[in-house]
Design a protein around this motif. Structure first.
Motif, PDB file in Angstrom:
ATOM      1  N   PHE A 188       0.824  -1.211   0.000  1.00 53.74           N
ATOM      2  CA  PHE A 188       0.000   0.000   0.000  1.00 53.74           C
ATOM      3  C   PHE A 188       0.861   1.265   0.000  1.00 53.74           C
ATOM      4  N   LEU A 189       2.050   1.191   0.606  1.00 54.30           N
ATOM      5  CA  LEU A 189       2.962   2.333   0.564  1.00 54.30           C
ATOM      6  C   LEU A 189       3.416   2.588  -0.868  1.00 54.30           C
ATOM      7  N   ILE A 190       3.751   1.508  -1.598  1.00 58.72           N
ATOM      8  CA  ILE A 190       4.171   1.630  -2.998  1.00 58.72           C
ATOM      9  C   ILE A 190       3.031   2.169  -3.861  1.00 58.72           C
ATOM     10  N   ILE A 191       1.841   1.603  -3.708  1.00 55.21           N
ATOM     11  CA  ILE A 191       0.692   2.053  -4.502  1.00 55.21           C
ATOM     12  C   ILE A 191       0.327   3.493  -4.142  1.00 55.21           C
ATOM     13  N   GLY A 192       0.433   3.831  -2.859  1.00 56.32           N
ATOM     14  CA  GLY A 192       0.167   5.203  -2.429  1.00 56.32           C
ATOM     15  C   GLY A 192       1.142   6.195  -3.025  1.00 56.32           C
ATOM     16  N   THR A 193       2.382   5.755  -3.243  1.00 55.60           N
ATOM     17  CA  THR A 193       3.379   6.604  -3.901  1.00 55.60           C
ATOM     18  C   THR A 193       3.032   6.805  -5.372  1.00 55.60           C
ATOM     19  N   MET A 194       2.507   5.761  -6.012  1.00 57.88           N
ATOM     20  CA  MET A 194       2.158   5.794  -7.436  1.00 57.88           C
ATOM     21  C   MET A 194       0.858   6.537  -7.708  1.00 57.88           C
ATOM     22  N   ILE A 195      -0.192   6.206  -6.956  1.00 59.53           N
ATOM     23  CA  ILE A 195      -1.523   6.746  -7.250  1.00 59.53           C
ATOM     24  C   ILE A 195      -1.664   8.114  -6.605  1.00 59.53           C
ATOM     25  N   GLY A 196      -1.259   9.114  -7.344  1.00 60.53           N
ATOM     26  CA  GLY A 196      -1.385  10.480  -6.848  1.00 60.53           C
ATOM     27  C   GLY A 196      -2.200  11.312  -7.810  1.00 60.53           C
ATOM     28  N   ALA A 197      -1.920  12.603  -7.835  1.00 61.28           N
ATOM     29  CA  ALA A 197      -2.705  13.526  -8.646  1.00 61.28           C
ATOM     30  C   ALA A 197      -2.719  13.121 -10.114  1.00 61.28           C
ATOM     31  N   GLY A 198      -1.554  12.802 -10.663  1.00 61.16           N
ATOM     32  CA  GLY A 198      -1.484  12.477 -12.084  1.00 61.16           C
ATOM     33  C   GLY A 198      -2.187  11.185 -12.433  1.00 61.16           C
ATOM     34  N   TYR A 199      -1.930  10.136 -11.650  1.00 61.07           N
ATOM     35  CA  TYR A 199      -2.475   8.809 -11.958  1.00 61.07           C
ATOM     36  C   TYR A 199      -3.965   8.731 -11.650  1.00 61.07           C
ATOM     37  N   ALA A 200      -4.354   9.041 -10.428  1.00 59.69           N
ATOM     38  CA  ALA A 200      -5.747   8.855 -10.018  1.00 59.69           C
ATOM     39  C   ALA A 200      -6.704   9.753 -10.796  1.00 59.69           C
ATOM     40  N   SER A 201      -6.228  10.908 -11.237  1.00 55.17           N
ATOM     41  CA  SER A 201      -7.081  11.814 -12.007  1.00 55.17           C
ATOM     42  C   SER A 201      -7.238  11.346 -13.450  1.00 55.17           C
ATOM     43  N   GLY A 202      -6.347  10.452 -13.902  1.00 53.57           N
ATOM     44  CA  GLY A 202      -6.370   9.988 -15.287  1.00 53.57           C
ATOM     45  C   GLY A 202      -5.465  10.779 -16.203  1.00 53.57           C
ATOM     46  N   ARG A 203      -4.973  11.922 -15.744  1.00 56.73           N
ATOM     47  CA  ARG A 203      -4.146  12.787 -16.589  1.00 56.73           C
ATOM     48  C   ARG A 203      -2.846  12.105 -17.009  1.00 56.73           C
ATOM     49  N   GLU A 204      -2.197  11.442 -16.067  1.00 57.67           N
ATOM     50  CA  GLU A 204      -0.912  10.779 -16.339  1.00 57.67           C
ATOM     51  C   GLU A 204      -1.090   9.589 -17.282  1.00 57.67           C
ATOM     52  N   LEU A 205      -2.126   8.786 -17.063  1.00 61.35           N
ATOM     53  CA  LEU A 205      -2.389   7.638 -17.940  1.00 61.35           C
ATOM     54  C   LEU A 205      -2.675   8.095 -19.359  1.00 61.35           C
TER      55      LEU A 205
END
Length: 341
Positions: free
Chosen positions: A10-27
């Protein structure tokens, strides 16, 4: 072992899933059309990277990322990449804080109020240090994944689950390497700080396989959903809201809250990397160090969320390809060195 492994996952995923990823902008920036193979390759690369970096951190019993960098890059290049990590953590945390302000605007909270709220909560979190970080991630990330996957599945169900088209053409597969490389430096910074707390090698497998599998699945589902609303994505600062536009307002509120929480955990991960790096030099408590960094960062959030991501993320992705290659080659080179010895 399982409990600790899931905590690191969860620490690793929490590092990954931030503003860019969770918003869809980064993907959307890296994937989009013809990206089924790219996302599969990303999952494999991400697993290898997590496992290798965690292994080095575990062996070195590290409390910050410098020992990990020295094993990967050698002492000559460590200074260069140390500077890159500091710059990366600083600039991407600025992006997270900007994202926190932009997300709360949907709830009619003024941008600067949102920035002040997320900054204050980060300082508050670091009163408890790393334990506070892992506890917050263990609470927030499962909820975020549950609601995000649920929302995307409902969206796909209403659109007929058109998944087969993802495998028709695969011209975008090289983006797997730049997307993975983009996320290497925060992983090195955060995983490098936990080596002393890992007690069993099984924790490495649980955290690496679990995070790679979950992120790969969510990325594929998310990307296919964004393709379905491709004509409208550019109209939204946060592409997730293009998917949510026909949902009840309650769902928009729930996802906005969880998105904001994911941004918060990633911003905190960036601050954690900076604090663990500078604490031995500055000899200040984590909460005071975090306050110092946030005071420097807040004025830079005026550049705008999507503009910062569109400029910085592809640049970092290309710069980080070398460290990605070093991580991928490390098990092979290390085995040869052991055999020679």
């Amino acid at each position: 072992m399982w409990k600790s492994g899931l905590k690191w996952m969860f620490l690793i995923i929490g590092t990954m899933i931030g503003a860019g990823y969770a918003s869809g902008r980064e993907l959307w920036q890296f994937f989009g059309y013809e990206s089924g193979l790219a996302i599969l390759l990303f999952s494999i690369l991400f697993f290898v990277c997590c496992y290798v970096v965690m292994s080095i951190s575990y062996q070195q019993k590290s409390e910050h990322y410098i020992p990990v960098l020295e094993k990967l890059m050698g002492k000559k290049l460590t200074g260069l990449y140390d500077g890159m990590i500091i710059l990366y953590l600083f600039s991407t945390t600025v992006i997270m804080i900007a994202g926190g302000g932009a997300t709360l605007e949907v709830l009619h909270v003024p941008y600067w109020y949102g920035v002040f709220i997320i900054s204050s909560l980060i300082v508050l979190l670091f009163i408890w240090g790393l334990n506070g970080m892992t506890s917050i991630n263990a609470m927030i990330i499962p909820l975020l994944i549950l609601f995000l996957v649920g929302t995307l599945l409902v969206f796909q169900w209403t659109n007929g689950f058109n998944m087969a088209s993802a495998w028709n053409k695969q011209g975008n597969w090289p983006s797997a390497f730049t997307f993975t490389a983009l996320n290497i430096l925060p992983l090195v910074a955060v995983i490098g700080a936990i080596g002393k707390k890992i007690n069993h090698k099984g924790e490495l497998w649980i955290a690496s396989l679990g995070s790679a599998g979950l992120l790969g699945t969510v990325s594929f589902l998310y990307n296919q959903s964004l393709i379905a609303v491709a004509q409208e994505v550019m109209l939204y600062e946060i592409p997730l809201f293009a998917i949510l536009k026909n949902y009840p307002y309650f769902m928009v509120l729930v996802m906005t809250g969880l998105l904001w929480a994911a941004i918060y955990t990633t911003a905190a991960s960036g601050i954690l990397g900076l604090c663990t790096r500078f604490q031995p030099v500055l000899k200040m408590p984590f909460w005071l160090l975090s306050l110092f960094f946030l005071i420097l960062m807040i004025p830079l959030t005026t550049f705008g969320f999507s503009k910062l991501i569109s400029i910085l993320y592809p640049l970092y992705g290309l710069m980080n390809l070398y460290i990605l290659a070093s991580i991928m080659l490390y098990p092979i080179v290390n085995r040869f060195d052991q055999n020679a010895a």
